[in-house]
Design an enzyme around this catalytic site. Structure first.
Site, PDB file in Angstrom:
ATOM      1  N   SER A 389      37.630  43.513  41.452  1.00  0.00           N
ATOM      2  CA  SER A 389      38.437  43.964  42.591  1.00  0.00           C
ATOM      3  C   SER A 389      38.522  45.473  42.491  1.00  0.00           C
ATOM      4  CB  SER A 389      39.839  43.356  42.532  1.00  0.00           C
ATOM      5  OG  SER A 389      40.663  43.974  43.484  1.00  0.00           O
ATOM      6  N   ARG A 390      38.059  46.167  43.532  1.00  0.00           N
ATOM      7  CA  ARG A 390      38.045  47.630  43.470  1.00  0.00           C
ATOM      8  C   ARG A 390      39.426  48.227  43.723  1.00  0.00           C
ATOM      9  NH1 ARG A 390      32.840  46.967  46.431  1.00  0.00           N
ATOM     10  NH2 ARG A 390      31.344  46.641  44.760  1.00  0.00           N
ATOM     11  N   VAL A 391      40.419  47.368  43.963  1.00  0.00           N
ATOM     12  CA  VAL A 391      41.805  47.838  44.114  1.00  0.00           C
ATOM     13  C   VAL A 391      42.501  47.762  42.756  1.00  0.00           C
ATOM     14  CG1 VAL A 391      44.024  47.322  45.197  1.00  0.00           C
ATOM     15  CG2 VAL A 391      41.939  47.245  46.548  1.00  0.00           C
TER      16      VAL A 391
END
Length: 526
Positions: A389-391
């Site tokens: 997850s790039r968050v």
């Protein structure tokens, strides 16, 4: 006096006539010159624009998609059996739009917004929302920080999703992709009951009618339909309906987003949309590119997924957002979000083919499901080394962030050492401990379908795993231990779980969790 009155009347008439504008009621029409495979070619629509709706006899509608030098190519939204060459086609001057409203919740609709669940027409006020719309600009977006909890331990701990994010679910067929999406919808029930609803739109693209009916039944049984809308396009529908189904669902999601609420959209799946788009493009005689897909297939997905966003809280700024439909202009509020979970099907786990690589590059992370894990009984069959997850931790509550920090690292170490252990080499005690802890964590992260976990329950059991409190319990008894452990905490320590839900995780809470886990340990140690 009479002369004065006449002059006043004369000046009023002159003023009224000067403001009068003559509106032409003439409509441009053309003639069908060729028809077949859901594509119509027509002469005479010289002023038609790209994406314009046109109308044929019997109320049949189509959309202009190719503007040639001497004719236009139109894609139909229904069967062409009633049409023949020489029939007339009329311009409408409108773009493709769908009627959206609160009373759509709990219903199954087609791509045009018509109910198909046998429960009668959709009542109440409906608002026109265009299917094609510009994505919100950078200045209208907020960073993704608010968590969207899926109820799936594996995802909420290691691959967190935030409101406004686009997280791809990718894997071979029959690996549990749709199950993850459905479980995420079911988990929103707890927030709906607390008056913090996340309105869910499930878009079925080229699915079997029986599959859509089964999903509808599951959501009904789990009490998830009051906040869910199903947009259905079956495999028997024209290719055009399968292409525009995701746009139709996005228009519904944008209605909730732009009116200041949270919404979630699931595209199941975009591989089938791309196949339908390829079919239609080839029929329109557009040049094929890689894997015979048209050159603009990337733009098809990027313009769709970029519409998912967390909108700025400042209402005055939100009101200036680009392309707001006139129908909802007065209802615009800041702070809304549209989260997307697109699904992509791979062939033999090949994520380097055209459509998967396209969508991976557009989204903010991916959940990769592996066939081997699925068949070995690890469900959800998520490969944590490829999934990301790039968050990241920004979309987790503080208590989850605290306890899950080392989990992904532990599992990465376990996967690496597991491959060495298969060679049958003698292993030292520290390596054996890492392998055992990794296997225990896998057992903890296993989950039966359609049973999403409350975030506090997830944190409680994952904490027990990361602290190695279950090291003496046999693998086959971990599931039973988990049930009793969570039941005991919910019965005796409800206030502790409430604190965890509010993001608090201090020494007092960790001591209670350890005490309860060790107290129940003796019962399960063989």
């Amino acid at each position: 006096m009479s002369d004065l009155k006449y002059s006043e009347i004369s000046s009023i008439l002159k003023e009224e006539l000067s403001n009068f504008q003559f509106e032409s009621k003439l409509t441009e029409s053309g003639i069908i010159v060729q028809i077949g495979d859901g594509i119509v070619r027509a002469f005479g629509l010289n002023s038609a624009f790209y994406g314009e709706l046109v109308e044929f006899h019997f109320g049949i509608k189509g959309m202009v998609l190719n503007l040639e030098e001497d004719h236009v190519s139109i894609v139909l939204f229904s069967s062409s059996k009633k049409l023949k060459e020489g029939d007339t086609v009329k311009r409408t001057g409108k773009i493709f739009s769908i009627k959206v409203g609160e009373n759509m919740l709990g219903r199954v609709v087609d791509v045009l917004g018509n109910p198909i669940d046998g429960k009668g027409p959709i009542e109440g006020k409906l608002f026109e929302m265009p299917l094609e719309r510009k994505a919100p600009g950078v200045i209208y977006r907020e960073p993704v920080q608010e968590p969207l909890q899926t109820g799936i331990k594996f995802i909420d701990s290691m691959i967190p999703i935030g409101k406004g994010q686009r997280e791809l679910i990718i894997g071979d067929r029959q690996t549990g992709k749709t199950t993850i999406a459905i479980d995420t919808i079911i988990n929103q029930k707890r927030f709906f009951e607390k008056n913090h609803p996340v309105y869910c739109i499930y878009v079925a693209i080229s699915q079997k009618g029986s599959t859509i009916a089964r999903i509808s039944k599951i959501l009904q049984e789990k009490g998830a339909m009051p906040y869910t809308i199903i947009v259905s396009s079956t495999s028997s529908d024209p290719a055009s309906m399968q292409i525009f189904a995701p746009f139709s669902g996005t228009a519904i999601g944008e209605y909730f987003r732009d009116t200041g609420r949270s919404s979630l959209i699931i595209y199941d799946d975009l591989s089938k949309q791309a196949v339908s788009y390829r079919e239609m493009s080839l029929l329109l005689r557009r040049p094929p590119g890689r894997e015979a897909y048209p050159g603009d297939v990337f733009y098809l997905h990027s313009r769709l997924l970029e519409r998912s966003a967390k909108i700025i809280k400042d209402q005055k700024m939100a009101e200036k957002m680009n392309d707001i439909p006139l129908s909802i202009r007065k209802k615009i509020k800041g702070g809304g979000s549209l989260t997307a979970l697109p699904i992509i099907e791979t062939q033999s786990g090949d994520i380097s083919s055209y459509i998967p690589t396209n969508v991976i590059s557009i989204t903010d992370g991916q959940i990769f499901l592996e066939k081997d894990l699925f068949h070995s009984g690890i469900r959800p069959a998520i490969n944590e080394s490829i999934s990301v997850s790039r968050v990241g931790g920004a979309a987790q509550i503080q208590s989850m962030r605290k306890i899950s920090g080392t989990l992904k690292l532990d599992q990465a170490q376990f996967r690496e050492l597991e491959s060495f252990s298969k060679f049958g080499a003698e292993l030292d005690s520290s390596t054996m401990n890492i392998l055992k802890k990794g296997r225990i964590n896998i057992e903890i992260l296993k989950q039966t379908p359609h049973t999403p976990y409350d975030i506090a329950d997830q944190i409680a059991i994952i904490y027990a795993g990361t602290k190695n409190l279950l090291k003496n319990i046999p693998f086959n008894k971990i599931s039973d231990f988990e049930k009793e452990y969570l039941f005991y905490l919910n019965e005796k320590y409800e206030s502790v779980l409430n604190s965890i839900r509010n993001g608090i995780f201090d020494k007092k809470i960790s001591d209670i969790l350890e005490t309860v886990a060790l107290k129940l340990n003796d019962k399960y140690v063989s």
